[in-house]
Scaffold this active site. Structure first.
Site, PDB file in Angstrom:
ATOM      1  N   CYS A 117     -22.158   3.707   4.523  1.00 49.92           N
ATOM      2  CA  CYS A 117     -21.073   3.855   5.499  1.00 49.92           C
ATOM      3  C   CYS A 117     -20.893   5.293   5.985  1.00 49.92           C
ATOM      4  CB  CYS A 117     -19.769   3.364   4.894  1.00 49.92           C
ATOM      5  SG  CYS A 117     -19.974   1.849   3.960  1.00 49.92           S
ATOM      6  N   HIS A 137     -11.616   7.031   7.359  1.00 53.79           N
ATOM      7  CA  HIS A 137     -12.637   6.049   7.011  1.00 53.79           C
ATOM      8  C   HIS A 137     -11.968   4.671   7.077  1.00 53.79           C
ATOM      9  CE1 HIS A 137     -16.452   4.683   5.718  1.00 53.79           C
ATOM     10  NE2 HIS A 137     -16.017   4.176   4.588  1.00 53.79           N
ATOM     11  N   GLU A 184      -8.013   7.329   0.131  1.00 55.63           N
ATOM     12  CA  GLU A 184      -8.148   8.242   1.266  1.00 55.63           C
ATOM     13  C   GLU A 184      -6.813   8.927   1.568  1.00 55.63           C
ATOM     14  OE1 GLU A 184      -9.861   6.462   4.759  1.00 55.63           O
ATOM     15  OE2 GLU A 184     -10.133   8.431   5.717  1.00 55.63           O
ATOM     16  N   LYS A 221     -11.428   1.173  12.871  1.00 60.32           N
ATOM     17  CA  LYS A 221     -12.152  -0.007  12.366  1.00 60.32           C
ATOM     18  C   LYS A 221     -11.332  -1.277  12.568  1.00 60.32           C
ATOM     19  CE  LYS A 221     -15.152   2.079   8.818  1.00 60.32           C
ATOM     20  NZ  LYS A 221     -14.731   3.500   8.773  1.00 60.32           N
ATOM     21  N   HIS A 274     -16.211  -2.480  10.942  1.00 55.49           N
ATOM     22  CA  HIS A 274     -16.946  -1.455  10.204  1.00 55.49           C
ATOM     23  C   HIS A 274     -18.422  -1.557  10.586  1.00 55.49           C
ATOM     24  CE1 HIS A 274     -18.371   1.236   7.285  1.00 55.49           C
ATOM     25  NE2 HIS A 274     -17.549   0.977   6.293  1.00 55.49           N
ATOM     26  N   PHE A 289     -20.205   3.860   0.099  1.00 58.56           N
ATOM     27  CA  PHE A 289     -20.612   3.279  -1.177  1.00 58.56           C
ATOM     28  C   PHE A 289     -21.673   4.197  -1.766  1.00 58.56           C
ATOM     29  CE2 PHE A 289     -19.736  -1.565  -0.701  1.00 58.56           C
ATOM     30  CZ  PHE A 289     -18.398  -1.333  -0.960  1.00 58.56           C
TER      31      PHE A 289
END
Lengths: 88, 402
Positions: free
Chosen positions: B162, B294, B305, B326, B331, B390
């Protein structure tokens, strides 16, 4: 039968060359027709799919392959041989 | 060190097939997420996504190109055309040799893999098309962009899940900044919305079945999207000398690794990347007006976050805006940071901050101004774009108005 194979092979080559089948001459090489190495491999794949045969062609050294790709006529002849061998 | 500016942008994603269409959708808070239209949908438990509905590859590419271009390559080429067109640059001679492509993707030609595994495993075929390898390889998109535009400098593909886009853009930024290149085409692309691509994500059980609602107490997971975002990064003096329209300046970039867990995010890792980007750009904390989060819409990411932002910014965390687009485009995994950078540019250039849509209920663990549901006008001087992948690999970009 032989005429049919010729017609189908020419159609496959013509598609790769982005030409009409009527523009293809039997004496032309794939190079003459503007078909690059990826195009040759793709044409062989299309031939295998069309006739359900396995074409002995090694892209590392096309000249050394049993399958003669030097001209349209040689390809047609080679395919006819493979189709006949498969039926035998 | 040299200054680096953005002189072109391009995209195709669920919100639109151009930057203008995408920014309009973001301003309006429009949602591009809907029912997926893919094969074997009935066997999927997740049936929504930010899919580019109505996309017709034959409108953009001829038969031979389609044989060679996976969907992720097609998206990259379309976005790159728009970005390079906008920049007004053409590449030849010395400029071509000093210009390259660095692109992010996570899945590469996943549709090609999916189709051909299906052919050999499910349909029992013993022969695949000869271009399977050049079509599926992760660097195919980078290579085709370099070929289409004659970009002969350093070029490669970055794959950090990501964070792929942000790592790619950051790499391109550093290359121009340090003089390895004068112009870099950079961004990210992804096309994972196929049966295998969605099925794999289902397995993690972090996907929402109804909507992406970042920061909302009612959030229940992420939603996949697809598409590409591409930018032209150019050395500032080079851009100025030719009178280019400069969209924004990239002033800072930092990366960090959590070195902790393969899927769970870390507040410290995120905070180190954010702080690193601020230091790299010598940016005072209170200069940051907007952060494109994110913001995946998972329980873990959003609270981690927000905690990281609060740690880095202290009191100023309450004064800045942070939103997750997003919620609108989904995403895009390896392409996500690139599309999200557009929201940063819109904030700097147009003074419009994109909203977090789908927001229903405040979460005390996400107690920041997340610009709920409606875009807002604001005078923004500096923006950040966060990406936390990830694998714990983090990459944060800082942009300044110019």
């Amino acid at each position: 039968m032989a005429g049919e194979i010729k017609e189908k092979v020419i159609a496959i080559i013509a598609e790769q060359a982005m030409l009409q089948p009527s523009d293809i001459e039997m004496t032309q090489s794939l190079d003459d027709l503007g078909i690059d190495s990826l195009g040759v491999v793709e044409a062989i794949f299309a031939i295998e799919e069309e006739f359900d045969i396995s074409v002995p062609f090694n892209a590392n050294d096309p000249g050394a392959s049993e399958f003669d790709v030097s001209t349209v006529a040689s390809i047609v002849g080679a395919v006819e041989g493979l189709v006949a061998a498969q039926k035998a | 060190m040299r200054r680096v500016v953005i002189t072109g942008a391009g995209t195709i994603n669920a919100l639109g097939a151009s930057v203008a269409a995408t920014l309009e959708a973001m301003r309006e808070g429009r949602c591009g997420i809907g029912p997926l239209q893919i094969r074997d949908l009935d066997r999927l438990s997740v049936q929504i996504g930010g899919q580019i509905i109505g996309y017709d590859e034959t409108a953009h590419f001829n038969r031979q190109q389609i044989n060679l271009y996976d969907r992720f390559t097609q998206f990259a080429l379309l976005a790159a055309r728009e970005a390079i067109d906008q920049s007004g640059l053409t590449f030849s001679g010395e400029l071509a040799a000093r210009s390259g492509v660095v692109m992010g993707t996570s899945g590469g030609g996943l549709n090609t893999q999916d189709d051909n595994y299906r052919a050999v495993y499910e349909e029992g075929k013993n022969r695949v098309h000869p271009f399977v390898v050049p079509k599926l390889m992760n660097n195919a998109a980078t290579s085709h962009v370099s070929m289409e535009h004659n970009l002969k400098g350093p070029s490669f593909t970055v794959s950090t899940a990501c964070a792929s886009s942000n790592h790619a853009i950051g790499q391109a930024f550093q290359m121009v900044r340090t003089g390895l290149a004068d112009v870099m085409v950079t961004g990210g692309t992804e096309a994972m919305l196929c049966f295998g691509g969605v099925k794999a994500w289902e397995g993690l059980r972090v996907m929402s079945k109804d909507a992406c609602r970042p920061f909302s107490a009612t959030r229940n997971g992420m939603v996949q999207g697809e598409g590409a975002g591409m930018f032209v990064l150019e050395e500032y003096e080079h851009a100025r000398a030719r009178g280019a329209d400069i969209l924004a300046e990239i002033t800072g970039f930092a990366m960090s690794s959590d070195a902790a867990d393969i899927v769970m995010p870390s507040k410290q890792g995120a905070a180190r990347a954010i702080m690193g980007a601020m230091r790299d750009g010598a940016i005072p904390l209170d200069a940051v007006g907007y952060i494109n989060a994110h913001g995946t819409g998972t329980a873990a990411n959003d609270k981690t976050e927000c905690a990281a932002v609060a740690d880095v910014f202290g009191h100023h965390a309450n004064d800045l805006m942070i939103s997750s687009t997003k919620s609108m485009h989904g995403h895009l995994i390896g392409g996500t940071g690139a599309v999200e950078l557009l929201a940063c540019i819109m904030a700097l250039r147009d003074g419009v901050v994109a909203p977090t849509i789908g927001y229903e209920e405040p979460d005390p663990e996400c107690a920041l101004d997340v610009v709920p549901n409606e875009a807002r006008e604001a005078d923004i001087e500096v923006t950040l774009s966060n990406a936390f992948a990830f694998g714990g690999l983090n990459a944060v970009l800082a942009l300044r108005r110019i």
